[in-house]
Design an enzyme around this catalytic site. Structure first.
Site, PDB file in Angstrom:
ATOM      1  N   HIS A 129       3.455  42.204  32.162  1.00 17.39           N
ATOM      2  CA  HIS A 129       4.192  43.345  32.727  1.00 17.39           C
ATOM      3  C   HIS A 129       4.755  44.179  31.587  1.00 17.39           C
ATOM      4  O   HIS A 129       5.952  44.180  31.314  1.00 17.39           O
ATOM      5  CB  HIS A 129       5.308  42.858  33.647  1.00 17.39           C
ATOM      6  CG  HIS A 129       5.887  43.937  34.501  1.00 17.39           C
ATOM      7  ND1 HIS A 129       6.249  43.727  35.803  1.00 17.39           N
ATOM      8  CD2 HIS A 129       6.171  45.245  34.249  1.00 17.39           C
ATOM      9  CE1 HIS A 129       6.734  44.852  36.318  1.00 17.39           C
ATOM     10  NE2 HIS A 129       6.699  45.784  35.380  1.00 17.39           N
TER      11      HIS A 129
ATOM     12  N   HIS B 188       5.320  47.861  29.904  1.00 22.04           N
ATOM     13  CA  HIS B 188       5.350  49.320  29.866  1.00 22.04           C
ATOM     14  C   HIS B 188       5.120  49.692  28.400  1.00 22.04           C
ATOM     15  O   HIS B 188       5.989  49.429  27.560  1.00 22.04           O
ATOM     16  CB  HIS B 188       6.703  49.858  30.325  1.00 22.04           C
ATOM     17  CG  HIS B 188       7.013  49.618  31.768  1.00 22.04           C
ATOM     18  ND1 HIS B 188       7.061  50.636  32.701  1.00 22.04           N
ATOM     19  CD2 HIS B 188       7.306  48.479  32.445  1.00 22.04           C
ATOM     20  CE1 HIS B 188       7.369  50.134  33.890  1.00 22.04           C
ATOM     21  NE2 HIS B 188       7.527  48.823  33.755  1.00 22.04           N
TER      22      HIS B 188
ATOM     23  N   HIS C 176       2.418  51.342  42.154  1.00 19.50           N
ATOM     24  CA  HIS C 176       3.862  51.438  41.928  1.00 19.50           C
ATOM     25  C   HIS C 176       4.483  52.374  42.953  1.00 19.50           C
ATOM     26  O   HIS C 176       3.957  53.453  43.225  1.00 19.50           O
ATOM     27  CB  HIS C 176       4.148  51.945  40.511  1.00 19.50           C
ATOM     28  CG  HIS C 176       5.561  51.710  40.065  1.00 19.50           C
ATOM     29  ND1 HIS C 176       6.634  52.397  40.591  1.00 19.50           N
ATOM     30  CD2 HIS C 176       6.088  50.856  39.140  1.00 19.50           C
ATOM     31  CE1 HIS C 176       7.756  51.986  40.019  1.00 19.50           C
ATOM     32  NE2 HIS C 176       7.448  51.054  39.137  1.00 19.50           N
TER      33      HIS C 176
ATOM     34  N   HIS D  59       4.053  46.926  42.594  1.00 19.84           N
ATOM     35  CA  HIS D  59       5.502  47.100  42.732  1.00 19.84           C
ATOM     36  C   HIS D  59       5.665  47.771  44.090  1.00 19.84           C
ATOM     37  O   HIS D  59       5.325  48.936  44.258  1.00 19.84           O
ATOM     38  CB  HIS D  59       6.007  47.976  41.581  1.00 19.84           C
ATOM     39  CG  HIS D  59       7.421  48.434  41.688  1.00 19.84           C
ATOM     40  ND1 HIS D  59       8.262  48.461  40.597  1.00 19.84           N
ATOM     41  CD2 HIS D  59       8.152  48.916  42.712  1.00 19.84           C
ATOM     42  CE1 HIS D  59       9.447  48.942  40.955  1.00 19.84           C
ATOM     43  NE2 HIS D  59       9.392  49.232  42.248  1.00 19.84           N
TER      44      HIS D  59
ATOM     45  N   HIS E 239       7.844  41.284  39.692  1.00 28.02           N
ATOM     46  CA  HIS E 239       9.264  41.027  40.000  1.00 28.02           C
ATOM     47  C   HIS E 239       9.452  40.750  41.496  1.00 28.02           C
ATOM     48  O   HIS E 239      10.084  41.519  42.230  1.00 28.02           O
ATOM     49  CB  HIS E 239      10.176  42.161  39.528  1.00 28.02           C
ATOM     50  CG  HIS E 239       9.594  43.539  39.613  1.00 28.02           C
ATOM     51  ND1 HIS E 239       9.216  44.131  40.799  1.00 28.02           N
ATOM     52  CD2 HIS E 239       9.320  44.452  38.648  1.00 28.02           C
ATOM     53  CE1 HIS E 239       8.749  45.334  40.563  1.00 28.02           C
ATOM     54  NE2 HIS E 239       8.797  45.551  39.262  1.00 28.02           N
TER      55      HIS E 239
ATOM     56  N   HIS F   9      14.426  54.301  36.456  1.00 37.95           N
ATOM     57  CA  HIS F   9      13.738  54.978  37.556  1.00 37.95           C
ATOM     58  C   HIS F   9      14.198  56.420  37.745  1.00 37.95           C
ATOM     59  O   HIS F   9      14.003  57.001  38.809  1.00 37.95           O
ATOM     60  CB  HIS F   9      13.874  54.163  38.842  1.00 37.95           C
ATOM     61  CG  HIS F   9      13.051  52.918  38.790  1.00 37.95           C
ATOM     62  ND1 HIS F   9      11.685  52.921  38.959  1.00 37.95           N
ATOM     63  CD2 HIS F   9      13.382  51.637  38.514  1.00 37.95           C
ATOM     64  CE1 HIS F   9      11.223  51.696  38.829  1.00 37.95           C
ATOM     65  NE2 HIS F   9      12.239  50.904  38.541  1.00 37.95           N
TER      66      HIS F   9
ATOM     67  N   ASP G 133       8.620  43.257  31.661  1.00 38.72           N
ATOM     68  CA  ASP G 133       9.002  44.597  32.141  1.00 38.72           C
ATOM     69  C   ASP G 133       9.604  45.378  30.981  1.00 38.72           C
ATOM     70  O   ASP G 133      10.658  46.007  31.093  1.00 38.72           O
ATOM     71  CB  ASP G 133       9.975  44.509  33.316  1.00 38.72           C
ATOM     72  CG  ASP G 133       9.863  45.692  34.274  1.00 38.72           C
ATOM     73  OD1 ASP G 133       9.234  46.689  33.893  1.00 38.72           O
ATOM     74  OD2 ASP G 133      10.396  45.611  35.388  1.00 38.72           O
TER      75      ASP G 133
END
Length: 568
Positions: free
Chosen positions: A135, A137, A220, A247, A273, A321, A361
């Site tokens: 995971h 990014h 996502h 997600h 998650h 976010h 993450d």
């Protein structure tokens, strides 16, 4: 003449043997050596006056008949066992696990040492397979240094740098970005694979990303994870033998968790998650742990549940976010995801093997250098709060250790179709190995091998007369330089992309490896982590019930593997 040594003297000389126990860092976890592949009295060890010398432990065999590197007398901790052995590496792969030496004069030798063999002293060290973080990014390339120094040797995810989309979602969108990221992968001493954007309701926008080199697709909610997008994405994955990570829909706009599960139609999918603090159907995404086709993972900010977990999550979520705390709806969105009850249950679901994997993450509600630390902190917390597992005894925590090491090694590899290359210490696999002093296990590796060559290690002052004077810190080694970099790390791609010749078209230097068997894997294949409970989450209290039992635990007030080892 026979010389008898005490267990302490033997362990100090050759490392622990069968029946000896080793504490993992400063945790309450003890592992016990189940088998010793070496032969008492015939152990090999390098150094002045030691065994590995010409005509003694070193034979006259030529390079073709001996390993390139031998790790002597190491304790192997892997999903399949906890053993003491010599590890042979040849052409960048694990060649054998057994007894090294000179077969011309020593009995029981299964690995011949020769003049072409380098030696790494493994006495007293624990060796694990390189960690796999699924995971990622890809916000900043500097993450790779942090991950490698923590013992992670494979990073899978998506992104293009600190773009707003990447800050929130693990997607490398479209063929152009995919090509650029695969070219960038050539510059880093770590195995890499990229996920395309899976949010589309027609196949072609997804197929072209797989053809460009994506190892899978990421759905996502920030891009719209509707039932139609889920169904279409999984259909493309089935056609291309790639994995889908998801997600899910925190706001339940496109449907509830039942709608999402229905859209899966029994097809394999990796749920990120799965507790939900990182995102997903509020408050009951945890239900999917009971599905046979769902491969569930956690991200590390909620691992383990502590007195600080809830406080840090709200601000973290707002930033990741792109939310505005002055907007009531944004704040409500954030608060709906942070639930002490489901986070507490997550600890127990990991301990019982219902949650199969753990990832970071990275920089998007997770810490890239703490996957391994937080895995073992969770194991420790559960040992303290819940006692020994039924599979263990009062002497050791071997089964618990195997369960937890599998969460960041073999199970992520199986999930994403790379277990034929990495994920465990087994002959034939790429020699991505991490060496640990027991006191620093899970925290600060002594040495990290990539493709059989040392990529990073704790190293002292380069101007000193010996390697150990301060300042000692992680430094990149020769596997990270020149042409060696491309020959000691792998880039994972789809079979479709490999067949289309992207390596030549993009001018890639690293060896590309197609993923495979992504669509056949099920929860039952998750080693030591295959439990499928029937889970319900109370919509008012958020209490988690699994197979009729309430899952709850107290937050930790203190943890091992923390301030004892770090200044900051």
């Amino acid at each position: 003449m026979t010389l008898r040594l005490s267990r302490r003297a033997y362990a100090e000389m050759f490392g622990p043997t069968t029946g000896d126990r080793v504490r993992l860092a400063d945790t309450e976890l003890l592992i016990e050596i189940e088998r010793d592949f070496t032969t008492y009295g015939e152990e090999v060890k390098f150094g002045g006056g030691k065994v590995i010398r010409d005509g003694m432990g070193q034979s006259q065999r030529v390079a073709a008949d001996v390993p390139d590197t031998i790790i002597t007398n190491a304790v192997i901790l892997d999903h399949w066992g906890i053993v003491k052995a010599d590890i042979a590496i040849k052409h960048g792969r694990i060649a054998a696990i057994g007894k090294a030496g000179n077969p011309d004069i020593q009995p029981g030798v299964t690995i011949a040492i020769g003049a072409a063999t380098e030696v790494i002293a493994g006495e007293g060290l624990i060796v694990t397979a390189g960690g796999i973080d699924t995971h990622i990014h890809f916000i900043s390339p500097q993450q790779i240094d942090e991950a490698l120094a923590s013992g992670v040797t494979t990073m899978l995810g998506g992104g293009t740098g600190p773009a707003t989309g990447t800050n929130a979602t693990t997607c490398t969108p479209g063929p152009w970005h995919m090509e650029r990221m695969l070219q960038a992968a050539d510059g880093w001493p770590i195995n890499l694979g990229f996920l395309g954007k899976g949010n589309a309701s027609l196949p072609q926008p997804l197929v072209e990303q797989i053809a460009a080199g994506a190892i899978g697709l990421k759905l996502h909610e920030d891009w719209g994870t509707t039932p139609a997008a889920i169904d279409n994405c999984l259909s493309v994955a089935d056609d291309t033998d790639t994995q889908v990570a998801i997600h899910t829909d925190t706001l339940n706009e496109g449907g509830f968790v039942e709608s999402t599960v229905a859209a899966f139609k029994g097809r394999t999918i990796h749920t990120y998650h799965t507790e939900g603090a990182g995102g997903g159907h509020a408050p009951d995404i945890l239900k999917v742990c009971g599905e046979s086709n769902v491969l569930p993972s956690s991200t590390n900010p909620t691992r383990p549940y502590t007195i600080n977990t809830l406080d840090e999550h709200l601000d973290m979520l707002m930033v990741c976010h792109h939310l505005d705390p002055s907007i009531a709806e944004d704040l409500a969105f954030a608060e709906s995801r942070i639930r002490r009850e489901t986070i507490a249950a997550e600890d127990i679901l990991h301990d019982l093997g219902a949650l199969s994997m753990l990832s970071s993450d990275s920089q998007a509600m997770g810490r890239v250098g703490e996957v391994i630390i937080r895995t073992w902190q969770t194991a420790h917390k559960m040992k303290v709060q819940r006692g020994a597992l039924p599979e263990d005894n009062t002497r050791n925590d071997n089964f618990r250790a195997k369960r937890y090491v599998a969460k960041y090694t073999i199970n992520p590899a199986l999930t994403h179709g790379i277990a034929h290359e990495v994920g465990s210490i087994e002959p034939g696999k790429w020699a991505d190995l991490v060496l640990w002093e027991p006191a620093f296990f899970g925290i600060k590796p002594s040495m990290i091998l990539k493709g059989g060559m040392i990529a990073m290690a704790q190293m002292g002052d380069p101007n000193a007369s010996i390697p150990t004077p301060q300042p000692v810190h992680y430094r990149e080694m020769f596997a990270t330089r020149g042409g060696a970099l491309a020959r000691t790390s792998l880039t994972f791609v789809s079979q479709m992309a490999a067949d289309a010749g992207i390596a030549e078209r993009y001018g890639l230097a690293k060896r590309i490896v197609p993923v495979r068997n992504c669509r056949n894997v099920t929860k039952a294949d998750m080693i030591h982590n295959a439990w499928r409970p029937s889970i319900s989450v109370d919509p008012e209290t958020y209490d988690v019930i699994a197979d009729g039992q309430l899952l709850t635990c107290e937050p930790a007030t203190v943890l091992p593997m923390a301030q004892r080892y770090f200044l900051f």
